[in-house]
Design a protein around this motif. Structure first.
Motif, PDB file in Angstrom:
ATOM      1  N   TYR A  77      -9.105  10.188  -6.081  1.00  0.00           N
ATOM      2  CA  TYR A  77      -8.967  10.114  -4.624  1.00  0.00           C
ATOM      3  C   TYR A  77      -7.861  11.052  -4.143  1.00  0.00           C
ATOM      4  CZ  TYR A  77     -11.751   5.828  -4.760  1.00  0.00           C
ATOM      5  OH  TYR A  77     -12.755   4.914  -4.935  1.00  0.00           O
ATOM      6  N   PRO A  78      -8.080  11.722  -3.011  1.00  0.00           N
ATOM      7  CA  PRO A  78      -6.987  12.500  -2.423  1.00  0.00           C
ATOM      8  C   PRO A  78      -5.969  11.527  -1.820  1.00  0.00           C
ATOM      9  CG  PRO A  78      -8.891  12.527  -0.980  1.00  0.00           C
ATOM     10  CD  PRO A  78      -9.306  11.794  -2.220  1.00  0.00           C
ATOM     11  N   VAL A  79      -4.735  11.993  -1.641  1.00  0.00           N
ATOM     12  CA  VAL A  79      -3.722  11.113  -1.064  1.00  0.00           C
ATOM     13  C   VAL A  79      -3.127  11.760   0.179  1.00  0.00           C
ATOM     14  CG1 VAL A  79      -1.971  12.044  -2.661  1.00  0.00           C
ATOM     15  CG2 VAL A  79      -1.549   9.874  -1.491  1.00  0.00           C
ATOM     16  N   ASN A  80      -2.913  10.941   1.208  1.00  0.00           N
ATOM     17  CA  ASN A  80      -2.108  11.370   2.354  1.00  0.00           C
ATOM     18  C   ASN A  80      -1.230  10.197   2.771  1.00  0.00           C
ATOM     19  OD1 ASN A  80      -3.418   9.697   4.382  1.00  0.00           O
ATOM     20  ND2 ASN A  80      -5.172  11.070   4.159  1.00  0.00           N
ATOM     21  N   ALA A  81      -0.429  10.395   3.783  1.00  0.00           N
ATOM     22  CA  ALA A  81       0.558   9.379   4.162  1.00  0.00           C
ATOM     23  C   ALA A  81      -0.089   8.031   4.491  1.00  0.00           C
ATOM     24  CB  ALA A  81       1.390   9.875   5.339  1.00  0.00           C
ATOM     25  N   GLN A  82      -1.349   8.047   4.908  1.00  0.00           N
ATOM     26  CA  GLN A  82      -2.008   6.814   5.350  1.00  0.00           C
ATOM     27  C   GLN A  82      -2.821   6.130   4.250  1.00  0.00           C
ATOM     28  OE1 GLN A  82      -1.535   5.859   8.474  1.00  0.00           O
ATOM     29  NE2 GLN A  82      -0.801   7.734   9.460  1.00  0.00           N
ATOM     30  N   THR A  83      -2.885   6.746   3.065  1.00  0.00           N
ATOM     31  CA  THR A  83      -3.776   6.235   2.026  1.00  0.00           C
ATOM     32  C   THR A  83      -3.542   4.751   1.704  1.00  0.00           C
ATOM     33  OG1 THR A  83      -3.918   8.414   1.061  1.00  0.00           O
ATOM     34  CG2 THR A  83      -4.555   6.589  -0.354  1.00  0.00           C
ATOM     35  N   GLY A  84      -2.283   4.371   1.646  1.00  0.00           N
ATOM     36  CA  GLY A  84      -1.965   2.994   1.288  1.00  0.00           C
ATOM     37  C   GLY A  84      -2.598   1.990   2.226  1.00  0.00           C
ATOM     38  N   GLN A  85      -2.594   2.330   3.520  1.00  0.00           N
ATOM     39  CA  GLN A  85      -3.134   1.421   4.533  1.00  0.00           C
ATOM     40  C   GLN A  85      -4.595   1.066   4.279  1.00  0.00           C
ATOM     41  OE1 GLN A  85      -1.391   0.731   8.008  1.00  0.00           O
ATOM     42  NE2 GLN A  85       0.051   0.642   6.318  1.00  0.00           N
ATOM     43  N   SER A  86      -5.399   2.089   3.904  1.00  0.00           N
ATOM     44  CA  SER A  86      -6.825   1.811   3.755  1.00  0.00           C
ATOM     45  C   SER A  86      -7.093   0.909   2.552  1.00  0.00           C
ATOM     46  CB  SER A  86      -7.604   3.118   3.627  1.00  0.00           C
ATOM     47  OG  SER A  86      -7.042   3.899   2.612  1.00  0.00           O
ATOM     48  N   PHE A  87      -6.277   1.038   1.509  1.00  0.00           N
ATOM     49  CA  PHE A  87      -6.503   0.187   0.342  1.00  0.00           C
ATOM     50  C   PHE A  87      -5.938  -1.211   0.525  1.00  0.00           C
ATOM     51  CE2 PHE A  87      -7.258   4.200  -1.841  1.00  0.00           C
ATOM     52  CZ  PHE A  87      -8.351   3.856  -2.621  1.00  0.00           C
ATOM     53  N   VAL A  88      -4.788  -1.286   1.188  1.00  0.00           N
ATOM     54  CA  VAL A  88      -4.089  -2.566   1.192  1.00  0.00           C
ATOM     55  C   VAL A  88      -4.797  -3.590   2.077  1.00  0.00           C
ATOM     56  CG1 VAL A  88      -2.436  -2.438   3.094  1.00  0.00           C
ATOM     57  CG2 VAL A  88      -1.753  -3.412   0.897  1.00  0.00           C
ATOM     58  N   GLY A 140       0.821  -1.216   0.000  1.00  0.00           N
ATOM     59  CA  GLY A 140       0.000   0.000   0.000  1.00  0.00           C
ATOM     60  C   GLY A 140       0.850   1.259   0.000  1.00  0.00           C
ATOM     61  N   GLU A 141       2.003   1.181   0.649  1.00  0.00           N
ATOM     62  CA  GLU A 141       2.860   2.375   0.727  1.00  0.00           C
ATOM     63  C   GLU A 141       3.500   2.684  -0.623  1.00  0.00           C
ATOM     64  OE1 GLU A 141       2.351   0.429   3.624  1.00  0.00           O
ATOM     65  OE2 GLU A 141       1.141   2.240   3.823  1.00  0.00           O
ATOM     66  N   PHE A 142       3.767   1.631  -1.412  1.00  0.00           N
ATOM     67  CA  PHE A 142       4.268   1.898  -2.764  1.00  0.00           C
ATOM     68  C   PHE A 142       3.192   2.622  -3.565  1.00  0.00           C
ATOM     69  CE2 PHE A 142       7.210  -1.531  -1.627  1.00  0.00           C
ATOM     70  CZ  PHE A 142       8.387  -0.955  -2.030  1.00  0.00           C
ATOM     71  N   MET A 143       1.922   2.239  -3.327  1.00  0.00           N
ATOM     72  CA  MET A 143       0.839   2.925  -4.013  1.00  0.00           C
ATOM     73  C   MET A 143       0.755   4.386  -3.549  1.00  0.00           C
ATOM     74  SD  MET A 143      -3.132   1.916  -4.329  1.00  0.00           S
ATOM     75  CE  MET A 143      -3.916   2.987  -3.160  1.00  0.00           C
ATOM     76  N   MET A 144       0.873   4.569  -2.242  1.00  0.00           N
ATOM     77  CA  MET A 144       0.811   5.922  -1.697  1.00  0.00           C
ATOM     78  C   MET A 144       1.929   6.785  -2.303  1.00  0.00           C
ATOM     79  SD  MET A 144       2.505   7.790   0.885  1.00  0.00           S
ATOM     80  CE  MET A 144       3.177   6.621   2.085  1.00  0.00           C
ATOM     81  N   ILE A 145       3.138   6.222  -2.359  1.00  0.00           N
ATOM     82  CA  ILE A 145       4.268   6.957  -2.957  1.00  0.00           C
ATOM     83  C   ILE A 145       3.952   7.300  -4.416  1.00  0.00           C
ATOM     84  CG2 ILE A 145       6.709   6.760  -3.664  1.00  0.00           C
ATOM     85  CD1 ILE A 145       6.692   6.913  -0.755  1.00  0.00           C
ATOM     86  N   GLY A 146       3.377   6.323  -5.135  1.00  0.00           N
ATOM     87  CA  GLY A 146       3.005   6.555  -6.531  1.00  0.00           C
ATOM     88  C   GLY A 146       2.003   7.692  -6.655  1.00  0.00           C
ATOM     89  N   MET A 147       1.016   7.725  -5.738  1.00  0.00           N
ATOM     90  CA  MET A 147       0.004   8.781  -5.795  1.00  0.00           C
ATOM     91  C   MET A 147       0.612  10.143  -5.446  1.00  0.00           C
ATOM     92  SD  MET A 147      -3.339   6.835  -4.182  1.00  0.00           S
ATOM     93  CE  MET A 147      -4.545   8.123  -4.542  1.00  0.00           C
ATOM     94  N   MET A 148       1.514  10.145  -4.469  1.00  0.00           N
ATOM     95  CA  MET A 148       2.200  11.386  -4.090  1.00  0.00           C
ATOM     96  C   MET A 148       2.992  11.930  -5.281  1.00  0.00           C
ATOM     97  SD  MET A 148       1.903  12.536  -0.981  1.00  0.00           S
ATOM     98  CE  MET A 148       1.164  12.049   0.579  1.00  0.00           C
TER      99      MET A 148
END
Lengths: 293, 234
Positions: free
Chosen positions: A211-222, A40-48
Motif C-alpha cells: 500500500y502507498p502511504v500518505n499522512a491520512q493513511t492511518g485514518q482509513s485503516f483505524v 492509525g497514526e502510529f501505523m502511518m508513522i511506521g509506514m513512512m
C-alpha cells in the motif's frame, strides 16, 4: 465455485491485515482502558519510516522491522508515560481528547514535513502473484496472513504463560488487587501501550510493500479497526482476530456483488447492528463490560 | 513492627483519618473495630499505600514507608487481603494464587509455600483449575486469603474477611485467621463482627469518625461498657 473460493481467500487475506492493525488497539483498550485514537497514526508513522529506510538504505522492507518495532515500542511507552499517565485520574473524556489531539498533531506534523503526497515503498517481490489453484494472491498477503496468526498466537501465549503476561491480565481484571500483589501498575500500562504500538508497527512494515502511504493513511485503516475491536468484544485479542476475518469477508463479498462504493455501507451497517443488538461484541460475554470501566 | 504516628489521610480534599496512631508488635493479632464509615478501610488503604498519607508517618521494622506506593509496600513484607475479596475473576484459582507470590521474596519459596497454604484450604485445592468467579462467596474468600498468604508476608492484614458470608463460613474464616497467627505471622484485622474478632485478637483499637477513641487488651475491651453497648449489642 471458483469465484466464491477466490472471494473467500481474498476476504481472509484482507481480514488478517485488518487483524494485525486491530490487535494492538484492542490490547491497549483491554488493559489500560484507554481508547487510542492515535493508533492509525502510529501505523502511518511506521509506514513512512519503512518508506524512508528502504528508499535510502536500499534494504528489503521487511528488514526495517529491526528498527521500527523497537522504535514504536519505545514511542508507545513515552506516550503512555508522559501523555496518558498524567491524566489517569482525570475524566476519561480527557484521555480520549488527548489521543485525538495526538492523532491530529501527528497527521499535521507529517503534512508539514512531507506534504500530502503518496509514497510508494519498493514492493521487493511482495507483489508477485501466487497461484493457489482456485485463487491467486500476492506474496505479501500470504506473509501478512501467516504473521497475523503468529502475532495473535504469540500474544495469547505471552498473556497466559508468562509472569509478565499474567500480571498484565491481573491489572486489567482488578487494578486495585494487582497493586496489592506487588504489581507496579503504571509500569504494566507502559509496557502494554508499548506492545500495542509495536504490534501496529509490525503491521505497518508488512503493509508497506502493498500500500502507498500518505499522512491520512492511518485514518482509513483505524476506522475499520475500531469496528473490529468493538465486534470482537472490546479488549479480546482472539475476538478481534475473528472479527477481522469476518469484516474481511464482508468487504470482499460486498465489494464484488454490490460494488466497492457500497463496501463501507455494509461494514458500518454491521457495526451499527452490533452496537444495537450485541454491544458487548460478537464473542464477548455481556458481563465483560462490567469490568471495562 | 508496624507503627502509625499521628497519621491523617483521605480522598482529595476530604480528610477521613485524623491523627491516627497505632502499633502492631511482632507476633501479635491486633484488631481495629468500628462501625460503618468510621475509617477502618481508609486506615488499611493508607497503610498499604493505596492512598497517600497527608500528615504523620508510618514505619515498618523501623524503616519509613509513609509515602511508598502500594507495590513497594508489598515488597517490604506487608500484604493486605482487601475487602470484598477482589479476586481476578477471569483467571483460574491457581493463577490467582500464583499472582499472590508475585513479589521476589515469595517467588523463590513458591513450591513449598503453595503446599503449606493448600494444606490449610482443602476446598481451594479441589478447585485450582476453576475460573475464580465460578466459586461461591465463601470459597472466594478462602482463595483471597490463600492468595494473600502466598506473598509470605511478615504482616498480614485482613479487611472485613467475614463480610457477606454465611455464619458457618464466618467461623471457618476466623479459624484460619487463628491458624495463621499461630504459625507466627503477625496479623492486623479489621472487622464489624466485633465479638468474634475480639476472641482471636490480643489487642484492639476502636475507631470512630476517623479517630482512635480507645485501645487496650481485647479481653478488657470485651468487658467495657461502651464497647458492649455500641458494638456487641449487650
Amino acid at each position: 465455485m471458483e469465484l466464491i473460493f477466490s472471494l473467500i481467500v481474498n476476504g481472509l487475506m484482507l481480514g488478517s491485515l485488518y487483524a494485525m492493525v486491530s490487535v494492538g488497539l484492542t490490547l491497549i483498550f483491554g488493559i489500560t482502558k484507554v481508547i487510542n485514537f492515535a493508533h492509525g497514526e502510529f501505523m502511518m508513522i511506521g509506514m513512512m519510516l519503512t518508506y524512508i529506510i528502504t528508499t535510502y538504505l536500499g534494504i528489503h522492507p521487511y528488514l526495517t522491522l529491526v528498527f521500527i518495532v523497537p522504535l514504536l515500542f519505545v514511542l508507545g511507552i513515552l506516550v503512555q508515560k508522559y501523555l496518558i499517565e498524567p491524566l489517569r485520574n482525570s475524566d476519561e473524556h480527557v484521555q480520549i481528547f488527548a489521543t485525538v489531539g495526538l492523532s491530529i498533531a501527528m497527521i499535521n506534523l507529517v503534512l508539514m514535513i512531507a506534504g500530502s503526497d503518496n509514497f510508494n515503498t519498493p514492493s521487493s517481490g511482495m507483489r508477485h502473484t501466487l497461484d493457489l489453484g482456485l485463487a491467486t494472491v500476492l506474496t505479501g498477503q500470504v506473509v501478512i496472513m501467516l504473521c497475523s496468526i503468529f502475532m495473535v498466537g504469540g500474544l495469547h501465549l505471552f498473556l497466559t504463560r508468562t509472569q509478565m503476561g499474567r500480571a498484565i491480565r491481573a491489572t486489567a481484571q482488578n487494578r486495585n488487587a494487582a497493586q496489592l500483589m506487588g504489581i507496579n501498575v503504571s509500569r504494566i500500562n507502559m509496557v502494554t501501550f508499548g506492545i500495542g504500538i509495536a504490534c501496529v508497527g509490525i503491521a505497518a512494515v508488512l503493509l508497506s510493500p502493498l500500500y502507498p502511504v500518505n499522512a491520512q493513511t492511518g485514518q482509513s485503516f483505524v476506522l475499520i479497526a475500531f469496528v473490529i475491536v468493538v465486534m470482537g468484544g472490546l479488549g479480546s485479542i482472539t475476538g478481534a482476530f475473528f472479527a477481522a476475518l469476518i469484516i474481511g469477508l464482508v468487504d470482499s463479498f460486498t465489494g464484488f456483488y454490490l460494488g466497492s462504493s457500497l463496501k463501507g455501507v455494509a461494514v458500518f451497517g454491521i457495526f451499527l447492528m452490533i452496537l444495537i443488538f450485541r454491544p458487548s461484541g460478537l464473542f464477548g460475554k455481556a458481563r465483560k463490560l462490567a469490568h471495562v470501566s | 513492627m508496624l507503627r502509625m504516628n499521628n497519621v491523617s489521610s483521605g480522598y482529595g480534599a476530604t480528610t477521613i483519618l485524623h491523627d491516627v496512631s497505632l502499633e502492631v508488635k511482632k507476633g501479635e493479632v491486633v484488631t481495629i473495630v468500628g462501625g460503618n464509615g468510621a475509617g477502618k478501610t481508609t486506615t488499611l488503604r493508607t497503610l498499604s499505600g493505596l492512598i497517600d498519607t497527608s500528615a504523620g508517618s508510618i514505619t515498618f521494622k523501623d524503616e519509613d514507608i509513609t509515602h511508598l506506593p502500594a507495590h513497594q509496600v508489598v515488597n517490604r513484607g506487608i500484604t493486605l487481603i482487601p475487602e470484598a475479596r477482589q479476586l481476578f475473576p477471569e483467571m483460574t484459582v491457581l493463577e490467582n494464587i500464583q499472582m499472590g507470590a508475585y513479589r521476589p521474596a515469595a517467588k523463590s519459596r513458591y513450591e513449598q509455600r503453595l503446599e503449606e497454604v493448600l494444606a490449610l484450604f482443602p476446598r481451594v485445592k479441589e478447585r485450582l483449575h476453576q475460573q475464580a468467579e465460578s466459586l461461591s462467596g465463601g470459597e472466594q474468600q478462602m482463595v483471597a486469603i490463600a492468595r494473600g498468604m502466598m506473598a509470605c508476608p511478615e504482616l498480614l492484614i485482613f479487611d472485613e474477611p467475614s463480610l457477606g458470608l454465611a455464619p458457618i463460613v464466618v467461623s471457618q474464616v476466623f479459624d484460619v485467621v487463628k491458624k495463621i497467627a499461630e504459625s507466627g505471622t503477625t496479623v492486623l484485622i479489621v472487622e464489624q463482627n466485633v465479638q468474634q474478632t475480639l476472641k482471636v485478637a490480643d489487642r484492639a483499637y476502636v475507631i470512630e469518625n476517623g479517630r482512635i477513641v480507645m485501645d487496650g487488651q481485647a479481653q478488657e475491651l470485651m468487658g467495657n461498657d461502651h464497647i458492649r453497648k455500641a458494638y456487641l449489642g449487650i
